[in-house]
Design a protein around this motif. Structure first.
Motif, PDB file in Angstrom:
ATOM      1  N   GLY A 169       0.227   1.281  -4.961  1.00 32.57           N
ATOM      2  CA  GLY A 169      -0.245   1.547  -3.513  1.00 32.57           C
ATOM      3  C   GLY A 169      -0.773   2.916  -3.821  1.00 32.57           C
ATOM      4  O   GLY A 169      -1.881   2.928  -3.233  1.00 32.57           O
ATOM      5  N   LEU A 170      -0.091   3.286  -3.524  1.00 35.36           N
ATOM      6  CA  LEU A 170      -1.020   4.939  -2.997  1.00 35.36           C
ATOM      7  C   LEU A 170      -1.655   5.244  -4.476  1.00 35.36           C
ATOM      8  O   LEU A 170      -2.596   5.738  -3.800  1.00 35.36           O
ATOM      9  N   GLN A 171      -1.037   4.885  -5.548  1.00 35.59           N
ATOM     10  CA  GLN A 171      -2.310   5.372  -6.403  1.00 35.59           C
ATOM     11  C   GLN A 171      -3.285   4.373  -6.461  1.00 35.59           C
ATOM     12  O   GLN A 171      -4.757   4.870  -7.115  1.00 35.59           O
ATOM     13  N   THR A 172      -3.738   3.218  -6.081  1.00 34.00           N
ATOM     14  CA  THR A 172      -4.397   2.328  -5.527  1.00 34.00           C
ATOM     15  C   THR A 172      -5.289   3.402  -4.313  1.00 34.00           C
ATOM     16  O   THR A 172      -6.272   3.025  -5.364  1.00 34.00           O
ATOM     17  N   LEU A 173      -4.594   3.891  -3.497  1.00 34.21           N
ATOM     18  CA  LEU A 173      -5.684   4.343  -3.013  1.00 34.21           C
ATOM     19  C   LEU A 173      -5.863   5.777  -3.789  1.00 34.21           C
ATOM     20  O   LEU A 173      -7.457   6.775  -3.328  1.00 34.21           O
ATOM     21  N   ASP A 174      -5.429   6.789  -4.711  1.00 39.15           N
ATOM     22  CA  ASP A 174      -6.479   7.296  -5.101  1.00 39.15           C
ATOM     23  C   ASP A 174      -7.355   6.751  -5.738  1.00 39.15           C
ATOM     24  O   ASP A 174      -8.789   7.397  -5.705  1.00 39.15           O
ATOM     25  N   SER A 177       0.405  -0.968   0.193  1.00 40.40           N
ATOM     26  CA  SER A 177      -0.131  -0.175  -0.669  1.00 40.40           C
ATOM     27  C   SER A 177       0.766   1.151  -0.317  1.00 40.40           C
ATOM     28  O   SER A 177       0.393   2.218  -0.265  1.00 40.40           O
ATOM     29  N   THR A 178       2.286   0.869   0.240  1.00 42.08           N
ATOM     30  CA  THR A 178       2.740   2.659   0.443  1.00 42.08           C
ATOM     31  C   THR A 178       3.645   2.688  -0.474  1.00 42.08           C
ATOM     32  O   THR A 178       4.483   3.423  -1.419  1.00 42.08           O
ATOM     33  N   LEU A 214       1.807   3.538   6.878  1.00 45.62           N
ATOM     34  CA  LEU A 214       0.960   2.046   6.833  1.00 45.62           C
ATOM     35  C   LEU A 214      -0.254   3.018   7.950  1.00 45.62           C
ATOM     36  O   LEU A 214      -1.221   2.765   7.775  1.00 45.62           O
ATOM     37  N   GLU A 215       0.242   3.556   9.194  1.00 48.03           N
ATOM     38  CA  GLU A 215      -0.598   4.277  10.310  1.00 48.03           C
ATOM     39  C   GLU A 215      -1.087   5.157   9.271  1.00 48.03           C
ATOM     40  O   GLU A 215      -2.687   5.506  10.021  1.00 48.03           O
ATOM     41  N   LEU A 216      -0.800   6.828   9.117  1.00 50.14           N
ATOM     42  CA  LEU A 216      -1.451   6.493   8.295  1.00 50.14           C
ATOM     43  C   LEU A 216      -2.464   6.366   7.221  1.00 50.14           C
ATOM     44  O   LEU A 216      -4.211   7.127   7.361  1.00 50.14           O
ATOM     45  N   GLN A 217      -2.140   5.496   6.610  1.00 48.21           N
ATOM     46  CA  GLN A 217      -3.254   5.062   6.004  1.00 48.21           C
ATOM     47  C   GLN A 217      -4.163   3.834   6.949  1.00 48.21           C
ATOM     48  O   GLN A 217      -5.391   3.878   6.124  1.00 48.21           O
ATOM     49  N   ALA A 218      -3.832   3.744   7.793  1.00 51.81           N
ATOM     50  CA  ALA A 218      -4.361   2.704   8.005  1.00 51.81           C
ATOM     51  C   ALA A 218      -5.456   3.539   9.344  1.00 51.81           C
ATOM     52  O   ALA A 218      -6.710   3.111   9.494  1.00 51.81           O
TER      53      ALA A 218
END
Length: 379
Positions: A13-18, A8-9, A39-43
């Motif tokens: 992964g970052l573009q998937t989060l977009d 995810s990082t 990971l903390e910020l994403q969680a």
């Protein structure tokens, strides 16, 4: 829709989060190698149920950071495979390197649909993966722009009803260079792809043309193509992402601006299509599209990959591990750019690939290839 995002990082992964933010997709779990802060910020942002750090040395740190949340923290290979096995709509595998193979198999074993951005899964373990996917009747949707393009071109087509697949390559940072010129290039130059925003390893692979060699092998695995049915062409504009030729002479291509959010989103929402947030393609603004044959003599990683594909057995695993080790050494300033293809070729010639293909032999041959590269660099 519910997904599990592995890697995810990283860039994919970052573009998937977009894509996730745009379409309000629920993320059940995330995993990354060692970036615990990200990971903390994403969680927290996505309120995930599970988070996994692959490097076990960072487990306590991540667990402490998320102690005030509902997120359960896992670690290591066991943790990431557990995530991949959890029930969900789609497992997005954006892990870089061989670490992505076992989670892919775990996801398939559990019947989860896989959106695959991990090249090494199909290069090193393609036979196992595709056999298991067929057995479990699991869909594997490619996320790489080239294979996504081919996948889209084949929609509505009878199985194996094609004569050729045309993989396009940007040519990387050193298109037009000769061997002498490559002896003086720097890491900073190698990490500047002309069109795509990618992670360091993939960007270097693009510069050596190994990326296209790995994609050549991937296409064979994913679509049941023979080596002679795949053509690689250099297309500097990265507008035609790949194409498929059929028996009647028709060629169907998928075009678009170079933005990974498009294939990522298609893998998650197919067959439906939505606004991706990427720009729109204007052919009149582009003006001209060019296509050229790759220079296999200067960029010998591509012919090495083709050779491994023909050799069969675990040769592709040896090739992949040798390249991973050589690129890692280059990124750590332990070897020069021009030596990467030499290291890969020598490894393929000197490390005997096991004829018996299973998970154990894949990892054994990969380890042997990696050690051979390290030994050659240290000499």
């Amino acid at each position: 829709m519910e997904i599990i995002l592995l890697g995810s990082t990283g860039s994919i992964g970052l573009q998937t989060l977009d894509v996730v933010r745009r379409h309000k997709i629920w993320i059940k779990a995330i995993a990354a190698k060692s970036n615990v802060r990200a990971l903390e910020l994403q969680a927290r942002e996505f309120n995930v149920r599970y988070a996994c750090v692959y490097d076990e040395a960072f487990y306590s740190d991540l667990k402490n950071r998320l102690s005030d949340t509902r997120t359960e923290v896992l670690c290591g290979k066991e943790g990431i495979c557990r995530l991949a096995s959890m029930g969900c709509g789609t497992v997005v595998n954006a892990v870089v390197g061989m670490a992505g193979l076992e989670p892919t198999l775990a996801a398939i074993e559990s019947g989860n649909r896989v959106a695959l951005a991990n090249k090494e899964t199909l290069v090193a373990g393609g036979e196992l993966v595709m056999k298991k996917a067929k057995e479990k009747k699991v869909e594997i949707i490619p996320v790489d722009s080239e294979h996504s393009a081919i996948f889209q071109c084949l929609q509505g087509v009878h199985e194996n009803d094609f004569t050729k697949m045309i993989l396009t390559a940007s040519g990387g940072a050193f298109f037009g260079y000769n061997k002498e010129m490559l002896k003086t290039v720097t890491k900073e130059q190698a990490l500047k792809n002309p069109n795509w925003n990618m992670g360091d390893k993939v960007t270097v692979d693009s510069a050596t043309l190994m990326n296209k060699g790995l994609e050549f092998i991937e296409a064979m695995r994913l679509f049941g193509a023979k080596p002679e049915q795949i053509e690689v062409v250099v297309h500097r504009q990265s507008i035609v992402h790949s194409a498929v030729e059929f028996a009647d002479g028709s060629v169907i291509a998928q075009l678009g601006i170079p933005d990974m959010r498009i294939p990522i989103q298609y893998a998650l929402t197919m067959p439906k299509r939505f606004d991706s947030g990427a720009g729109k393609l204007s052919l009149t603004e582009i003006g001209m599209l060019t296509f050229e044959k790759p220079d296999g003599e200067t960029f010998s990683c591509l012919p090495a990959a083709k050779k491994a594909a023909v050799m069969g057995n675990n040769a592709c695993a040896v090739l992949n591990a040798a390249n991973e080790a050589a690129v890692a050494a280059f990124l750590e300033n332990k070897t020069e750019f021009y030596k990467i293809p030499e290291l890969v070729t020598k490894t393929l010639e000197n490390v005997r690939a096991n004829k018996k293909v299973n998970l154990q032999t894949i990892f054994e041959d990969s380890a042997a290839a990696s050690e051979y590269v390290k030994m050659k660099i240290s000499m």
